[in-house]
Design a protein around this motif. Structure first.
Motif, PDB file in Angstrom:
ATOM      1  N   ASP A  86       1.307  -6.375  12.521  1.00  0.00           N
ATOM      2  CA  ASP A  86      -0.521  -6.070  11.920  1.00  0.00           C
ATOM      3  C   ASP A  86      -0.595  -5.002  10.781  1.00  0.00           C
ATOM      4  OD1 ASP A  86      -0.929  -7.799  14.175  1.00  0.00           O
ATOM      5  OD2 ASP A  86      -2.130  -6.508  15.461  1.00  0.00           O
ATOM      6  N   GLN A 117       4.959  10.812   9.828  1.00  0.00           N
ATOM      7  CA  GLN A 117       3.627  10.475  10.417  1.00  0.00           C
ATOM      8  C   GLN A 117       3.784   9.611  11.419  1.00  0.00           C
ATOM      9  OE1 GLN A 117       0.739  11.919   9.193  1.00  0.00           O
ATOM     10  NE2 GLN A 117       1.998  13.105   7.965  1.00  0.00           N
ATOM     11  N   ALA A 118       4.123   9.716  12.556  1.00  0.00           N
ATOM     12  CA  ALA A 118       4.607   8.742  13.589  1.00  0.00           C
ATOM     13  C   ALA A 118       3.619   8.597  14.663  1.00  0.00           C
ATOM     14  CB  ALA A 118       5.834   9.392  14.081  1.00  0.00           C
ATOM     15  N   HIS A 119       3.752   7.266  14.964  1.00  0.00           N
ATOM     16  CA  HIS A 119       3.065   6.644  16.211  1.00  0.00           C
ATOM     17  C   HIS A 119       3.957   6.427  17.118  1.00  0.00           C
ATOM     18  CE1 HIS A 119      -0.986   5.277  14.530  1.00  0.00           C
ATOM     19  NE2 HIS A 119      -0.178   4.867  13.423  1.00  0.00           N
ATOM     20  N   TYR A 120       4.079   7.119  18.389  1.00  0.00           N
ATOM     21  CA  TYR A 120       5.080   6.889  19.434  1.00  0.00           C
ATOM     22  C   TYR A 120       4.506   5.801  20.295  1.00  0.00           C
ATOM     23  CZ  TYR A 120       7.145  10.959  17.581  1.00  0.00           C
ATOM     24  OH  TYR A 120       7.841  12.043  16.921  1.00  0.00           O
ATOM     25  N   ILE A 121       5.205   4.537  20.238  1.00  0.00           N
ATOM     26  CA  ILE A 121       4.867   3.449  21.062  1.00  0.00           C
ATOM     27  C   ILE A 121       5.734   3.061  22.280  1.00  0.00           C
ATOM     28  CG2 ILE A 121       3.833   0.998  20.719  1.00  0.00           C
ATOM     29  CD1 ILE A 121       2.096   2.977  19.271  1.00  0.00           C
ATOM     30  N   TYR A 168       0.088  -1.644  10.461  1.00  0.00           N
ATOM     31  CA  TYR A 168      -0.402  -0.132  10.828  1.00  0.00           C
ATOM     32  C   TYR A 168       0.921   0.683  10.754  1.00  0.00           C
ATOM     33  CZ  TYR A 168      -4.997  -2.442  11.867  1.00  0.00           C
ATOM     34  OH  TYR A 168      -6.260  -2.905  12.064  1.00  0.00           O
ATOM     35  N   ALA A 172       4.262  -3.687  22.088  1.00  0.00           N
ATOM     36  CA  ALA A 172       3.151  -3.106  21.122  1.00  0.00           C
ATOM     37  C   ALA A 172       3.692  -2.555  19.884  1.00  0.00           C
ATOM     38  CB  ALA A 172       2.395  -2.077  22.016  1.00  0.00           C
ATOM     39  N   LEU A 195       2.508  -3.517  16.458  1.00  0.00           N
ATOM     40  CA  LEU A 195       1.759  -2.487  15.356  1.00  0.00           C
ATOM     41  C   LEU A 195       2.564  -2.664  13.919  1.00  0.00           C
ATOM     42  CD1 LEU A 195       0.147   0.223  16.080  1.00  0.00           C
ATOM     43  CD2 LEU A 195       2.319   1.331  15.576  1.00  0.00           C
ATOM     44  N   PRO A 198       2.581   5.791   7.877  1.00  0.00           N
ATOM     45  CA  PRO A 198       2.776   6.046   9.284  1.00  0.00           C
ATOM     46  C   PRO A 198       3.942   5.056   9.742  1.00  0.00           C
ATOM     47  CG  PRO A 198       0.642   5.036   8.574  1.00  0.00           C
ATOM     48  CD  PRO A 198       1.384   5.456   7.286  1.00  0.00           C
ATOM     49  N   ARG A 201      11.462  15.585   6.316  1.00  0.00           N
ATOM     50  CA  ARG A 201      11.191  16.624   7.083  1.00  0.00           C
ATOM     51  C   ARG A 201      10.252  16.480   8.306  1.00  0.00           C
ATOM     52  NH1 ARG A 201      13.473  21.651   5.343  1.00  0.00           N
ATOM     53  NH2 ARG A 201      14.556  21.184   3.339  1.00  0.00           N
ATOM     54  N   ARG A 202       8.977  15.762   7.882  1.00  0.00           N
ATOM     55  CA  ARG A 202       7.770  15.476   8.728  1.00  0.00           C
ATOM     56  C   ARG A 202       7.708  13.903   8.761  1.00  0.00           C
ATOM     57  NH1 ARG A 202       3.630  19.227   9.351  1.00  0.00           N
ATOM     58  NH2 ARG A 202       4.113  21.216   8.627  1.00  0.00           N
ATOM     59  N   ARG A 239       0.561  -1.203   0.190  1.00  0.00           N
ATOM     60  CA  ARG A 239      -0.103   0.175   0.153  1.00  0.00           C
ATOM     61  C   ARG A 239       0.749   1.376  -0.109  1.00  0.00           C
ATOM     62  NH1 ARG A 239      -4.093   2.259   4.799  1.00  0.00           N
ATOM     63  NH2 ARG A 239      -4.204   4.351   3.635  1.00  0.00           N
ATOM     64  N   TRP A 240       2.099   1.257   0.790  1.00  0.00           N
ATOM     65  CA  TRP A 240       2.677   2.519   1.126  1.00  0.00           C
ATOM     66  C   TRP A 240       3.992   2.687   0.106  1.00  0.00           C
ATOM     67  CZ3 TRP A 240       0.071   6.649   3.417  1.00  0.00           C
ATOM     68  CH2 TRP A 240      -1.030   6.223   4.345  1.00  0.00           C
ATOM     69  N   ARG A 290      15.638   7.655  11.473  1.00  0.00           N
ATOM     70  CA  ARG A 290      16.027   8.630  10.902  1.00  0.00           C
ATOM     71  C   ARG A 290      17.465   8.486  10.258  1.00  0.00           C
ATOM     72  NH1 ARG A 290      14.920  13.781  11.424  1.00  0.00           N
ATOM     73  NH2 ARG A 290      13.567  13.690  12.998  1.00  0.00           N
TER      74      ARG A 290
END
Lengths: 302, 302
Positions: free
Chosen positions: B233, B217-221, B235, B226, B230, B190, B214-215, B175-176, B202
């Motif tokens: 699974d 889309q981060a999940h902080y886990i 995500y 877990a 993520l 993500p 520069r930006r 997908r990504w 990084r």
């Protein structure tokens, strides 16, 4: 009205912990970041940021950031057509959570929300007794807490109860608890404790033995996996959530040292009292998941 | 000479975070704890403890506590006959460690030490780039660090290298990253990040793509379990240690997004430069374990 461009600079520095990363995030220079924060401080006549390593907000800065995060959350729910182009970043939900919830049920419960929405989780792990402080300080929009009463400006709802059992490997049980769970044996045997805020084993022993030992022989192991391994391998006893110890108790890999006194920890979802549909949906998703994944008591305390 | 009874009160308050727990640990009253700390401060003419919640040592207090811990460690190695009765508590080793080491190889490596000695681990989890600060501040006797140069008064040795791979589930990959790992895809997809100090992804992207986005889309886990879930699974994508991702890459549950650019993290053991046989034995045990459990490079940097 507040200049939110200036506030965004303050938020970026606090959230990334560095001026250069904040600059990179905002696509401006590092000196522009400093200037914006300075300008905001001059307008408000207050110091908002302690220029330490990492930089930290002052109480006034923290109050402003709470407000800024609330605005950002609400703004993210405006229809796309109303938003300027540079605000199209995905909503990030800062949430306070205890390590055991994260390791056991949380992910299974919130997964459906990620299937429905493009959003990001920003999880801060802290003990269930202290996550609420993060909410009160405005660092998270919601938290899983062990207290039923929400802080001012927040709402709270019962999620369910995690049940902890005092477990040991059979060999450990034989060596250290030959006559069962007594106060003196509990004081002499090495115990695994998650960290210094973790008071579960103390409460469980107070209920089982009348009081807790004055001294512990404690291993402090702040990692869910390593903590459980230490116990399963027979080097310590300690409290494991029902979800994780049940199969090991059933197949004899662990023994329950206090089968009649499991320790219940009631969990509540606290969140800001905002008319945010996303926050509401998160709450409902968590409650649906918790109904299946946690023990539901009819009359939880409080 | 310093009055170590007074120092013990300071240490107990800082280590338990509460005056009542310190009193319980020392078997004295809470007001005796306060008096002892006050007395120490008066004798030295310096404030040693910030009476905050939780109480924290001042820089002077921290320096004293480092010294106290060193004395305690050395004292624990005296023959039992030389020790007064109330000092017979088991040696506790405060160690700084990164979450990934704790979740993967550390326990397997140090286990033999627990079979030989009655001792307790007091683990503090922090990123490998920051554990060293704990050592410098004297809060731990040794730490696992990503830098080869030890702080003053400490010694350092190479343990081995943890290799991280940038992984994603096959569905996420499709997908990504339909055209493979590109800078723009990496910025949009993500990503799972352990916490804000974690710079692995990084660095890996800087090497693979020339620079990092520069930006994010981060999940902080901040939970090893877990975090991996993520990614498995589907995500998010993210960096997983070789030890954990290898079986999942081999059976097709994960895809390696940058197979030619795994990120090496060289780990070093830093410890106080003391003639302590226990510290020396811990070092040797860790080194023996790391030889088997970590990649051994012939010429690690530094």
């Amino acid at each position: 009205m507040l200049d939110y461009r200036l506030l965004a600079a303050l938020a970026a520095v606090v959230e990334t912990g560095r001026f250069d990363l904040a600059a990179r995030q905002l696509l401006i220079t590092q000196s522009a970041v400093s200037q914006r924060i300075k300008q905001l401080e001059e307008r408000l006549g207050q110091v908002l940021l302690i220029r330490d390593n990492p930089p930290r907000p002052t109480p006034a800065g923290r109050r402003l950031l709470t407000h800024f995060r609330q605005v950002r959350l609400l703004e993210n729910e405006l229809p796309a057509s109303l938003l300027a182009e540079d605000t199209e970043a995905t909503t990030s939900l800062p949430i306070g959570i205890n390590a055991d919830s994260l390791a056991t049920w949380f992910w299974k419960a919130v997964r459906p929300l990620l299937d429905e929405h493009e959003l990001l989780f920003d999880l801060r792990v802290a003990d269930q007794d202290v996550t609420e402080r993060l909410l009160r300080q405005g660092e998270v929009v919601g938290c899983i807490s062990a207290t039923s009463k929400p802080p001012q400006g927040c709402r709270a709802g019962y999620l369910g109860t995690m049940v902890y059992r005092l477990c040991a490997a059979p060999s450990f049980h034989q060596r250290w608890f030959p006559t069962g769970l007594t106060l003196s044996a509990a004081a002499r045997a090495p115990v695994a404790i998650y960290n210094r805020q973790d008071a579960l084993h103390r409460r469980l022993l107070e209920r089982s033995c009348g009081r807790a030992p004055r001294r512990w022989q404690a291993h402090y192991i702040p990692s869910q996996e390593a903590y459980n391994t230490l116990i399963v391998d027979g080097y310590a006893y300690g409290c494991i959530p029902e979800q994780q110890c049940r199969p090991l108790l059933d197949n004899g890999a662990l023994v329950d040292l206090a089968p009649h006194a499991p320790e219940p920890v009631r969990l509540y979802w606290h969140s800001w009292n905002l008319r945010s549909s996303l926050l509401r949906e998160l709450e409902q998703t968590l409650q649906r998941g918790a109904k299946i994944l946690l023990l539901q008591e009819e009359h939880p305390e409080g």
